[in-house]
Design a protein around this motif. Structure first.
Motif, PDB file in Angstrom:
ATOM      1  N   PRO A 126      16.296  16.970  -1.733  1.00  0.00           N
ATOM      2  CA  PRO A 126      16.513  15.257  -1.580  1.00  0.00           C
ATOM      3  C   PRO A 126      16.905  14.825  -2.848  1.00  0.00           C
ATOM      4  CG  PRO A 126      14.697  16.004  -0.075  1.00  0.00           C
ATOM      5  CD  PRO A 126      14.969  17.454  -0.696  1.00  0.00           C
ATOM      6  N   PRO A 127      16.180  14.997  -3.986  1.00  0.00           N
ATOM      7  CA  PRO A 127      16.556  14.432  -5.171  1.00  0.00           C
ATOM      8  C   PRO A 127      18.107  14.752  -5.636  1.00  0.00           C
ATOM      9  CG  PRO A 127      14.563  15.549  -5.474  1.00  0.00           C
ATOM     10  CD  PRO A 127      14.911  15.975  -4.065  1.00  0.00           C
ATOM     11  N   GLU A 128      18.411  15.864  -5.374  1.00  0.00           N
ATOM     12  CA  GLU A 128      19.854  16.143  -5.765  1.00  0.00           C
ATOM     13  C   GLU A 128      20.856  15.410  -4.901  1.00  0.00           C
ATOM     14  OE1 GLU A 128      20.803  20.416  -5.988  1.00  0.00           O
ATOM     15  OE2 GLU A 128      19.006  20.791  -7.382  1.00  0.00           O
ATOM     16  N   ARG A 129      20.238  15.469  -3.579  1.00  0.00           N
ATOM     17  CA  ARG A 129      21.308  14.752  -2.320  1.00  0.00           C
ATOM     18  C   ARG A 129      21.225  13.197  -2.989  1.00  0.00           C
ATOM     19  NH1 ARG A 129      19.924  15.913   3.476  1.00  0.00           N
ATOM     20  NH2 ARG A 129      22.287  15.625   3.668  1.00  0.00           N
ATOM     21  N   LEU A 130      20.099  12.768  -3.392  1.00  0.00           N
ATOM     22  CA  LEU A 130      20.160  11.301  -3.668  1.00  0.00           C
ATOM     23  C   LEU A 130      20.965  10.976  -4.810  1.00  0.00           C
ATOM     24  CD1 LEU A 130      18.994   8.287  -3.112  1.00  0.00           C
ATOM     25  CD2 LEU A 130      17.278   9.269  -4.563  1.00  0.00           C
ATOM     26  N   LEU A 165      17.252  11.531   1.403  1.00  0.00           N
ATOM     27  CA  LEU A 165      15.807  11.541   1.433  1.00  0.00           C
ATOM     28  C   LEU A 165      15.209  12.355   2.839  1.00  0.00           C
ATOM     29  CD1 LEU A 165      15.013   7.939   0.093  1.00  0.00           C
ATOM     30  CD2 LEU A 165      14.884  10.294  -1.066  1.00  0.00           C
ATOM     31  N   ALA A 166      15.930  12.662   3.650  1.00  0.00           N
ATOM     32  CA  ALA A 166      15.620  13.448   4.892  1.00  0.00           C
ATOM     33  C   ALA A 166      14.665  12.353   5.517  1.00  0.00           C
ATOM     34  CB  ALA A 166      15.220  14.757   4.352  1.00  0.00           C
ATOM     35  N   VAL A 167      14.812  11.383   5.789  1.00  0.00           N
ATOM     36  CA  VAL A 167      14.115  10.363   6.700  1.00  0.00           C
ATOM     37  C   VAL A 167      14.848  10.034   7.887  1.00  0.00           C
ATOM     38  CG1 VAL A 167      13.102   8.093   6.495  1.00  0.00           C
ATOM     39  CG2 VAL A 167      12.817   9.407   4.584  1.00  0.00           C
TER      40      VAL A 167
END
Length: 198
Positions: A76-80, A132-134
């Motif tokens: 998630p942090p890298e995708r963000l 964030l996979a939400v």
């Protein structure tokens, strides 16, 4: 030149002019001068200046939505960070049109262009939620992300016009802004886990 190519040329001329001044200050004479075409030719493709203005802004929103279509894989942090880089890259690519879109105001704004702008904003929120996979965001989390997109719009508008902050610093700073906002939201909303903050 084909009719579609000529229309595109007039739209490109308008967007170029819109990037340096408010759209309502751009005249037909300005556009035909930039495109180096005659006034009758302009009216062969557009019935009015307003029609061209709306079409030009629609072109930008389509480009922005298309540009935000993909998202790379990873934690998630890298995708963000990749999502934010994508937002900056798309805005930079459509610089003149993006500036015009955000500066269009009530003079050109219609229900159609307002809907198009909202589509871009909604796509940006979807992109961050995906990063964030939400899948089921709370109302407060959605409000946070919508507020953050307003911060991004303001920051990008200033950056695109002034370039006072190095490009390589911009996305990291915007991600840090979002991190702070998500941390504040997690403190007020128990459905937003601390792990959500990058």
């Amino acid at each position: 030149m084909s009719p579609q190519a000529r229309r595109d040329e007039l739209i490109a001329a308008a967007l170029d002019l819109f990037g340096s001044r408010a759209p309502e200050l751009v005249t037909v004479d300005d556009i035909i001068g930039r495109a180096m075409v005659s006034r009758p030719l302009f009216y062969r493709y557009f019935s009015s200046l307003r029609e061209l203005q709306v079409e030009a802004l629609r072109t930008v929103t389509v480009g922005l939505v298309d540009g935000l279509a993909g998202l790379e894989e990873g934690p998630p942090p890298e995708r963000l960070r990749a999502a934010v880089r994508g937002l900056v890259d798309v805005a930079d690519h459509y610089r003149a049109g993006y500036v015009a879109l955000l500066r269009s105001g009530s003079v050109i704004a219609t229900s159609e262009t307002d809907a198009a702008i909202d589509e871009v904003r909604n796509r940006a929120v979807e992109l961050i939620l995906d990063a964030l996979a939400v899948t089921e965001p709370s109302p407060l989390l959605l409000l946070t992300l919508r507020c953050w997109t307003a911060v991004v719009e303001g920051a990008l508008l200033s950056w695109l016009q002034e370039r006072t902050v190095p490009r390589e610093s911009l996305d990291g700073w915007l991600v840090d802004q979002l991190t702070a906002m998500l941390s504040a939201t997690a403190a007020h909303d128990p459905t937003v886990p601390a792990a959500l903050t990058p």
